[in-house]
Design a protein around this motif. Structure first.
Motif, PDB file in Angstrom:
ATOM      1  N   LYS A 208       0.826  -1.199   0.000  1.00  0.00           N
ATOM      2  CA  LYS A 208       0.000   0.000   0.000  1.00  0.00           C
ATOM      3  C   LYS A 208       0.867   1.258   0.000  1.00  0.00           C
ATOM      4  O   LYS A 208       2.028   1.235   0.444  1.00  0.00           O
ATOM      5  N   VAL A 209       0.302   2.330  -0.491  1.00  0.00           N
ATOM      6  CA  VAL A 209       0.952   3.640  -0.451  1.00  0.00           C
ATOM      7  C   VAL A 209       0.069   4.566   0.373  1.00  0.00           C
ATOM      8  O   VAL A 209      -1.117   4.749   0.076  1.00  0.00           O
ATOM      9  N   PHE A 210       0.632   5.150   1.427  1.00  0.00           N
ATOM     10  CA  PHE A 210      -0.112   6.053   2.309  1.00  0.00           C
ATOM     11  C   PHE A 210       0.345   7.488   2.072  1.00  0.00           C
ATOM     12  O   PHE A 210       1.540   7.755   1.922  1.00  0.00           O
ATOM     13  N   LEU A 211      -0.611   8.399   2.037  1.00  0.00           N
ATOM     14  CA  LEU A 211      -0.338   9.803   1.744  1.00  0.00           C
ATOM     15  C   LEU A 211      -0.388  10.644   3.017  1.00  0.00           C
ATOM     16  O   LEU A 211      -1.162  10.348   3.933  1.00  0.00           O
ATOM     17  N   PRO A 212       0.405  11.707   3.077  1.00  0.00           N
ATOM     18  CA  PRO A 212       0.397  12.584   4.262  1.00  0.00           C
ATOM     19  C   PRO A 212      -0.971  13.204   4.539  1.00  0.00           C
ATOM     20  O   PRO A 212      -1.271  13.569   5.677  1.00  0.00           O
ATOM     21  N   SER A 213      -1.788  13.311   3.495  1.00  0.00           N
ATOM     22  CA  SER A 213      -3.102  13.943   3.660  1.00  0.00           C
ATOM     23  C   SER A 213      -4.125  13.044   4.358  1.00  0.00           C
ATOM     24  O   SER A 213      -5.188  13.514   4.781  1.00  0.00           O
ATOM     25  N   GLN A 214      -3.817  11.745   4.492  1.00  0.00           N
ATOM     26  CA  GLN A 214      -4.776  10.825   5.110  1.00  0.00           C
ATOM     27  C   GLN A 214      -4.884  11.100   6.604  1.00  0.00           C
ATOM     28  O   GLN A 214      -3.887  11.120   7.323  1.00  0.00           O
ATOM     29  N   LYS A 215      -6.121  11.268   7.058  1.00  0.00           N
ATOM     30  CA  LYS A 215      -6.362  11.554   8.473  1.00  0.00           C
ATOM     31  C   LYS A 215      -7.169  10.453   9.163  1.00  0.00           C
ATOM     32  O   LYS A 215      -6.994  10.218  10.358  1.00  0.00           O
TER      33      LYS A 215
END
Length: 403
Positions: A208-215
């Motif tokens: 998976k790739v997680f983005l800094p914008s995910q809250k």
């Protein structure tokens, strides 16, 4: 050669004689033994059912025969059916050349005690009873006796059995050494290790790739049977409650069903986190399980008693970052920064927060999970299983020649 396979589970049998499973078992699970043995007779608890609704997985198949043990539940049910089980054991062991017993279980111990001097047999050790029946884990007055008796029985049987295979590479072997380990492997005594997982190639998914914008983060926890406190449901509910109070946005999807679901739901209400906690019931088929895992962000499994949990390997296979406990074989799967001590809610909170606060770390952990899980693919595990089965067959052939 005819193998007697003893398994502790509940299956259903429809009027046409077909046998079905609610959970992990299906024909592919049992047919792994047919790679070596010409016929496999499975001794397992079976109840008659009208149809296979709720039992989606077909277990019946070529060269596989099911030997029903009276279906019972709990300690009282076992006591009431003790002599019926004993009668079944005496009958079934006469028709087989050797046996493999998946252990620990009350049925498994009873089978082993009766057949151990009759036919060659091997054990597949799948969990540690000392941890499984630890204080607070089972709702039974005889829990302390079960813990001591099962632990002592397993130690004795591992030293007596012709072959012993463990789901861990090192952990269970230390507490329950076998004769080949203590002395030296021979035709009569041998050992191995392999997981019970049967993860096919199509189950694996890219990291998976997680983005800094995910809250917001979806946590998943899987335990098909929710009838004890062993799998850490309460600890995870408490941790999520406290993390959400700190301003995080976490929800948990619990997979599985059982008599304690309502108690855990009430606990979530007590902590005012019920809107973030959902119990979705059993997920019996692998495609649906893969989808449920893949749709989540984090697998958290604060279990108190395991061998080497199949559900953890499945979560890793779809690239989920995972957190679990420092118990038995789990440290063979996860690095220490992803492990917590059993029952330590504060450490659990720190580890969850440690991950969700760093998207690049989550992405890197996902890659590590995917890479490690490939060591437990079905094709690789079946090589070791087959080698173990061949050793049992060869020893049995030598015994039959002497008769």
């Amino acid at each position: 050669m005819r193998l007697l396979l003893v398994v502790d589970n509940h299956l259903g049998r429809t009027k046409d004689g077909q046998v079905w499973s609610k959970g992990i078992y299906d024909y592919s699970f049992f047919s792994r033994y047919l790679d070596v043995f010409e016929e496999v007779n499975v001794a397992i608890r079976i109840e008659d059912i009208k149809d296979n609704i709720g039992y989606p997985n077909l277990c019946s198949g070529q060269n596989l025969k099911f030997l029903p043990i009276p279906d019972f539940h709990g300690v009282n049910g076992y006591i009431k059916n003790y002599f019926s089980v004993k009668k079944a054991i005496n009958s079934y062991s006469k028709d087989c050349d050797c046996a493999i017993i998946r252990i620990p279980s009350a049925i498994g111990f009873q089978f082993a005690s009766i057949i151990k001097n009759k036919i060659p047999y091997a054990l597949e050790v799948v969990v540690d009873p000392w941890d499984f029946a630890a204080p607070g884990m089972l709702r039974s007055k005889v829990r302390p006796l079960v813990r001591l008796h099962w632990t002592n029985q397993l130690k004795k049987l591992c030293k007596h059995a012709n072959g012993v295979s463990y789901v861990t590479q090192f952990a269970l072997q230390k507490r329950y050494p076998n004769k080949a380990q203590i002395h030296k492997e021979s035709l009569q005594h041998f050992q191995s290790y392999y997981s019970s997982a049967n993860i096919k190639k199509d189950f694996f998914a890219p990291p998976k790739v997680f983005l800094p914008s995910q809250k917001a983060f979806q946590i998943i926890h899987v335990a098909n049977t929710i009838n004890s406190y062993v799998k850490g449901h309460k600890e995870l509910i408490k941790a999520v409650s406290l993390l959400n109070k700190k301003g995080h946005d976490l929800s948990v999807k619990f997979v599985g069903d059982g008599e304690l679901v309502s108690e855990f739901q009430e606990y979530a209400k007590l902590l005012r986190v019920e809107e973030k906690i959902s119990f979705v019931g059993r997920i019996p088929d692998k495609d649906s399980m893969k989808r449920a895992l893949a749709e989540s962000d984090l697998f958290v499994f604060p279990t108190h008693g395991e061998g080497l949990p199949r559900v953890l390997i499945e979560a890793m296979a779809v690239g989920l970052p995972c957190i679990s406990t420092r118990i038995n074989g789990i440290p063979e799967l996860l690095s220490d920064d992803l492990l917590i001590n059993v029952g330590d809610i504060e450490e659990l909170i720190r580890k969850i927060e440690y991950l969700i606060s760093n998207s690049s770390l989550m992405t890197e952990v996902s890659k590590k999970m995917s890479y490690k899980a490939k060591e437990y693919s079905e094709d690789k595990l079946q090589i070791r299983r087959k080698q173990f089965y061949i050793k049992l067959k060869k020893y049995t052939e030598s015994v039959l020649k002497e008769k």
